[in-house]
Design a protein around this motif. Sequence first.
Motif, PDB file in Angstrom:
ATOM      1  N   GLU A 328       0.833  -1.209   0.000  1.00 47.49           N
ATOM      2  CA  GLU A 328       0.000   0.000   0.000  1.00 47.49           C
ATOM      3  C   GLU A 328       0.864   1.254   0.000  1.00 47.49           C
ATOM      4  OE1 GLU A 328      -4.041  -1.603   2.278  1.00 47.49           O
ATOM      5  OE2 GLU A 328      -2.368  -0.799   3.449  1.00 47.49           O
ATOM      6  N   GLU A 329       1.940   1.241   0.779  1.00 47.74           N
ATOM      7  CA  GLU A 329       2.854   2.382   0.809  1.00 47.74           C
ATOM      8  C   GLU A 329       3.487   2.612  -0.570  1.00 47.74           C
ATOM      9  OE1 GLU A 329       4.487   4.294   3.862  1.00 47.74           O
ATOM     10  OE2 GLU A 329       2.322   4.127   4.088  1.00 47.74           O
ATOM     11  N   ILE A 330       3.910   1.537  -1.192  1.00 48.59           N
ATOM     12  CA  ILE A 330       4.540   1.655  -2.514  1.00 48.59           C
ATOM     13  C   ILE A 330       3.540   2.173  -3.533  1.00 48.59           C
ATOM     14  CG2 ILE A 330       5.560   0.328  -4.414  1.00 48.59           C
ATOM     15  CD1 ILE A 330       6.784  -1.503  -2.228  1.00 48.59           C
ATOM     16  N   GLN A 331       2.326   1.647  -3.508  1.00 45.56           N
ATOM     17  CA  GLN A 331       1.315   2.061  -4.481  1.00 45.56           C
ATOM     18  C   GLN A 331       0.913   3.510  -4.277  1.00 45.56           C
ATOM     19  OE1 GLN A 331      -1.597  -1.003  -3.797  1.00 45.56           O
ATOM     20  NE2 GLN A 331      -0.192  -2.580  -4.548  1.00 45.56           N
ATOM     21  N   ALA A 332       0.945   3.978  -3.035  1.00 47.85           N
ATOM     22  CA  ALA A 332       0.580   5.373  -2.766  1.00 47.85           C
ATOM     23  C   ALA A 332       1.671   6.334  -3.216  1.00 47.85           C
ATOM     24  CB  ALA A 332       0.296   5.553  -1.271  1.00 47.85           C
ATOM     25  N   ARG A 333       2.936   5.889  -3.160  1.00 50.40           N
ATOM     26  CA  ARG A 333       4.050   6.782  -3.443  1.00 50.40           C
ATOM     27  C   ARG A 333       4.611   6.610  -4.856  1.00 50.40           C
ATOM     28  NH1 ARG A 333       6.616   7.002   2.548  1.00 50.40           N
ATOM     29  NH2 ARG A 333       8.458   7.878   1.539  1.00 50.40           N
ATOM     30  N   THR A 334       4.724   5.375  -5.315  1.00 52.40           N
ATOM     31  CA  THR A 334       5.302   5.112  -6.648  1.00 52.40           C
ATOM     32  C   THR A 334       4.497   4.005  -7.329  1.00 52.40           C
ATOM     33  OG1 THR A 334       6.872   3.580  -5.611  1.00 52.40           O
ATOM     34  CG2 THR A 334       7.655   5.828  -6.020  1.00 52.40           C
ATOM     35  N   PRO A 335       3.272   4.285  -7.728  1.00 52.87           N
ATOM     36  CA  PRO A 335       2.389   3.218  -8.226  1.00 52.87           C
ATOM     37  C   PRO A 335       2.848   2.576  -9.532  1.00 52.87           C
ATOM     38  CG  PRO A 335       1.398   5.381  -8.574  1.00 52.87           C
ATOM     39  CD  PRO A 335       2.602   5.601  -7.704  1.00 52.87           C
ATOM     40  N   TRP A 336       3.758   3.218 -10.251  1.00 51.69           N
ATOM     41  CA  TRP A 336       4.228   2.650 -11.508  1.00 51.69           C
ATOM     42  C   TRP A 336       5.330   1.608 -11.292  1.00 51.69           C
ATOM     43  CZ3 TRP A 336       5.007   7.521  -9.632  1.00 51.69           C
ATOM     44  CH2 TRP A 336       6.310   7.865  -9.305  1.00 51.69           C
ATOM     45  N   LYS A 337       5.802   1.471 -10.055  1.00 51.91           N
ATOM     46  CA  LYS A 337       6.873   0.507  -9.784  1.00 51.91           C
ATOM     47  C   LYS A 337       6.262  -0.843  -9.425  1.00 51.91           C
ATOM     48  CE  LYS A 337      10.318   3.976  -8.828  1.00 51.91           C
ATOM     49  NZ  LYS A 337      11.585   4.328  -8.162  1.00 51.91           N
ATOM     50  N   ILE A 338       6.927  -1.900  -9.870  1.00 55.28           N
ATOM     51  CA  ILE A 338       6.342  -3.232  -9.795  1.00 55.28           C
ATOM     52  C   ILE A 338       6.828  -3.968  -8.549  1.00 55.28           C
ATOM     53  CG2 ILE A 338       8.164  -4.372 -11.145  1.00 55.28           C
ATOM     54  CD1 ILE A 338       5.855  -5.931 -12.562  1.00 55.28           C
ATOM     55  N   THR A 339       5.926  -4.714  -7.916  1.00 50.64           N
ATOM     56  CA  THR A 339       6.299  -5.600  -6.826  1.00 50.64           C
ATOM     57  C   THR A 339       5.964  -7.024  -7.236  1.00 50.64           C
ATOM     58  OG1 THR A 339       4.150  -5.209  -5.750  1.00 50.64           O
ATOM     59  CG2 THR A 339       6.026  -3.890  -4.998  1.00 50.64           C
ATOM     60  N   ILE A 340       6.950  -7.891  -7.101  1.00 48.19           N
ATOM     61  CA  ILE A 340       6.835  -9.282  -7.538  1.00 48.19           C
ATOM     62  C   ILE A 340       6.984 -10.176  -6.316  1.00 48.19           C
ATOM     63  CG2 ILE A 340       7.789 -11.071  -9.028  1.00 48.19           C
ATOM     64  CD1 ILE A 340       8.999  -8.831 -10.755  1.00 48.19           C
ATOM     65  N   ALA A 341       6.046 -11.071  -6.116  1.00 51.05           N
ATOM     66  CA  ALA A 341       6.109 -12.001  -4.992  1.00 51.05           C
ATOM     67  C   ALA A 341       6.634 -13.350  -5.465  1.00 51.05           C
ATOM     68  CB  ALA A 341       4.722 -12.184  -4.374  1.00 51.05           C
ATOM     69  N   GLU A 342       7.552 -13.911  -4.675  1.00 49.80           N
ATOM     70  CA  GLU A 342       7.858 -15.331  -4.828  1.00 49.80           C
ATOM     71  C   GLU A 342       7.122 -16.040  -3.697  1.00 49.80           C
ATOM     72  OE1 GLU A 342      11.517 -18.538  -4.795  1.00 49.80           O
ATOM     73  OE2 GLU A 342      11.249 -17.045  -3.231  1.00 49.80           O
ATOM     74  N   ASP A 343       5.941 -16.529  -4.005  1.00 54.02           N
ATOM     75  CA  ASP A 343       5.142 -17.237  -3.014  1.00 54.02           C
ATOM     76  C   ASP A 343       5.082 -18.728  -3.358  1.00 54.02           C
ATOM     77  OD1 ASP A 343       3.166 -16.710  -0.646  1.00 54.02           O
ATOM     78  OD2 ASP A 343       2.091 -18.060  -1.986  1.00 54.02           O
ATOM     79  N   LEU A 344       4.890 -19.023  -4.646  1.00 57.54           N
ATOM     80  CA  LEU A 344       4.995 -20.385  -5.197  1.00 57.54           C
ATOM     81  C   LEU A 344       3.928 -21.343  -4.689  1.00 57.54           C
ATOM     82  CD1 LEU A 344       8.887 -20.885  -5.096  1.00 57.54           C
ATOM     83  CD2 LEU A 344       7.493 -19.783  -6.848  1.00 57.54           C
ATOM     84  N   GLN A 345       2.849 -20.808  -4.107  1.00 60.85           N
ATOM     85  CA  GLN A 345       1.777 -21.665  -3.594  1.00 60.85           C
ATOM     86  C   GLN A 345       0.499 -21.548  -4.426  1.00 60.85           C
ATOM     87  OE1 GLN A 345       2.408 -23.831  -0.967  1.00 60.85           O
ATOM     88  NE2 GLN A 345       4.478 -23.053  -1.329  1.00 60.85           N
ATOM     89  N   GLY A 346       0.552 -20.816  -5.536  1.00 59.95           N
ATOM     90  CA  GLY A 346      -0.628 -20.681  -6.386  1.00 59.95           C
ATOM     91  C   GLY A 346      -1.760 -19.928  -5.717  1.00 59.95           C
ATOM     92  N   ASN A 347      -1.433 -19.021  -4.822  1.00 56.39           N
ATOM     93  CA  ASN A 347      -2.432 -18.303  -4.035  1.00 56.39           C
ATOM     94  C   ASN A 347      -2.751 -16.976  -4.712  1.00 56.39           C
ATOM     95  OD1 ASN A 347      -3.862 -16.826  -2.112  1.00 56.39           O
ATOM     96  ND2 ASN A 347      -2.684 -17.659  -0.399  1.00 56.39           N
ATOM     97  N   GLU A 348      -3.946 -16.862  -5.290  1.00 62.95           N
ATOM     98  CA  GLU A 348      -4.272 -15.656  -6.046  1.00 62.95           C
ATOM     99  C   GLU A 348      -4.483 -14.441  -5.147  1.00 62.95           C
ATOM    100  OE1 GLU A 348      -7.754 -16.138  -8.390  1.00 62.95           O
ATOM    101  OE2 GLU A 348      -9.119 -16.326  -6.689  1.00 62.95           O
ATOM    102  N   TYR A 349      -4.639 -14.657  -3.840  1.00 66.06           N
ATOM    103  CA  TYR A 349      -4.776 -13.513  -2.937  1.00 66.06           C
ATOM    104  C   TYR A 349      -3.469 -12.723  -2.823  1.00 66.06           C
ATOM    105  CZ  TYR A 349      -9.478 -14.665  -1.384  1.00 66.06           C
ATOM    106  OH  TYR A 349     -10.833 -14.878  -1.353  1.00 66.06           O
TER     107      TYR A 349
END
Length: 616
Positions: A328-349
């Motif tokens: 939320e902090e990143i999206q509020a300040r720099t929404p064009w920057k990408i965040t990538i999760a390595e979760d690997l559990q197939g969790n769409e949440y």
Amino acid sequence: MPSASTTLAPTSTSSAPSKSQLQAGMGAIPHQHGTTFRVWAPHAEAVAVVGPFNDWNNKANRLMHEADGYWAADFPNLPSGTEYKYWLCNDNTELTRNDPYAREVTHSAGNSIVPDPNFDWEDDHFEMPAWNSLVIYELHVGTFNRSNPDEPGTFYDVIEKLPYLQGLGINAVEIMPATEFPGSLSWGYNPSHPFALETAYGGPKAFKELVKQAHRHGIAIILDVVYNHFGPGDLDLWQFDGWAENDGGGIYFYNDWRAETPWGHNRPDYGNPAVRNYIRDNALMWLEDYRVDGLRCDSISHIRNVNGSNGPVGDLPEGWTLMRWVNEEIQARTPWKITIAEDLQGNEYITRPTDQDGQGFATQWDAAFVNIIREALVTPNDTDRSMAAVAEIINTTYNGDAFQRVIYTESHDEVANGKSRVPEEIMPGDAASWYPKKRATLGAAIVFTAPGIPMIFQGQPTLADGHFSDDQPLDWSRHEQMGGLVQLYRDLIRLRRNIDGHTRGLTGQRTEVFHVNDADKIIAFARWADGDGGPNDTTIVLANFADQTREAYTIGLPASGKWTVRFNSDWQGYDQEFGNFESFDAEAQEGEYDGKPWHGTFGLAPYSVLVISQEG
């Protein structure tokens, strides 16, 4: 974090700190008139800044106690470049620790250094590529390009290869963790100093120069960060101010069963406000101060769950809310920057928006894709390949968004830890022969045409063999030896980014796998961007997963007109051992096929892919 106005009376010092110059922030904060030092040490009874500048005298530069366990002082005589540590006293036990927020250290077991915030970014006005046009190249700084064969590669060595990456068509580089770790050889997933750039790689100024030069080449920088554990080696965060329970890690860590990770009992305490701030501050520092364009967050599953699973056993709700807050902090300040999760559990949440109960990551690595596609590539017998499984994973999205997943056949995890490069897995010891080349490039073609953000690992375009190791540099002589295969990757990336204007569908949200022939091991799928697609938009991918030539293979087509073969992976220009089996353009013939009103016939070589689109 407390404000400067909450400072209390200082302990007696021989170098009196200034109250009026106290700066906001944590760690060493240099400014025009000196440097503010602030540290969180709630169990300390006294704190000082010590170092060679005061002969490690803990009475010379004492900090003042602030609220909530914070200590701070400002000193006019400790400028950028000063080596220092914190001295802490807890119940007559004296400790000397590196600054948790140190942005630079002499080495992982050395001293902290007051940072120099000055850097000439010049004309850096980089615009992040649209996420649906991203092509990611994952690299490891220490092995990617070594100018000195006896030492790890540096950020400057990466800069040398930016023209190569730009020529390949790469517009985003994902850098494996580059924060300070013990020694000079590591994958980087054992961070000792999460705010400091690895000294062996060149430190903070070299990293900023890499970001600046990458931007000049039209390349975004995505940095891998590790928040699921710290250390375990050379870790001054451990029992930082002398307090601990159950022989645990102290104030920065859980001190009970929640501390357990696959990498030691060193999971940060995600429920502690100061630790939450520490991780939030770290993420924002990379994005704002270092101008990186995105973060890839390692093993998110171990932040939200002790066991790295989908729970509910072992769930860490405070870990979930921490990463949601960071996003939320990143999206509020720099929404064009990408965040990538390595979760690997197939969790769409994980990639669901935060206002829809999600964690708010932009996209996530898709373990299911790599597992199924790699299995289809490395399985020895054609009869054992499942086209139904391939079709299902090509059609998969998270939350209905084609670009909420990163897809790949090779990553640092997939080419080590008991695994090898795809060509090596296909034919161990003979990875440069026909079968590995054909099936590895078949996999690459699927990665660049299936819905998702495509990613390749360093050396993949030159058919790197063996497995990844942090002491084995990339062999750049293969760039010439495998020049044709490099061209194959270059051509696929041009298609994926629609640089020539004929394959807009590969950047689009819509996918349909309309032809699945499990008997002959052939699939076909369509990608399109706008409405019902159309000329230069709708793109057909026809893939042969069998060692058999099809001289005239018919598939359905969604519209009339001429359908042009834009790419044929069997072209001999890519490799002299390829068959150069010609596949001509086709005029659509009227008549239903595959549920489509038209159909066309194409030549299809073994283990090959055609990319076809309609003429405008």
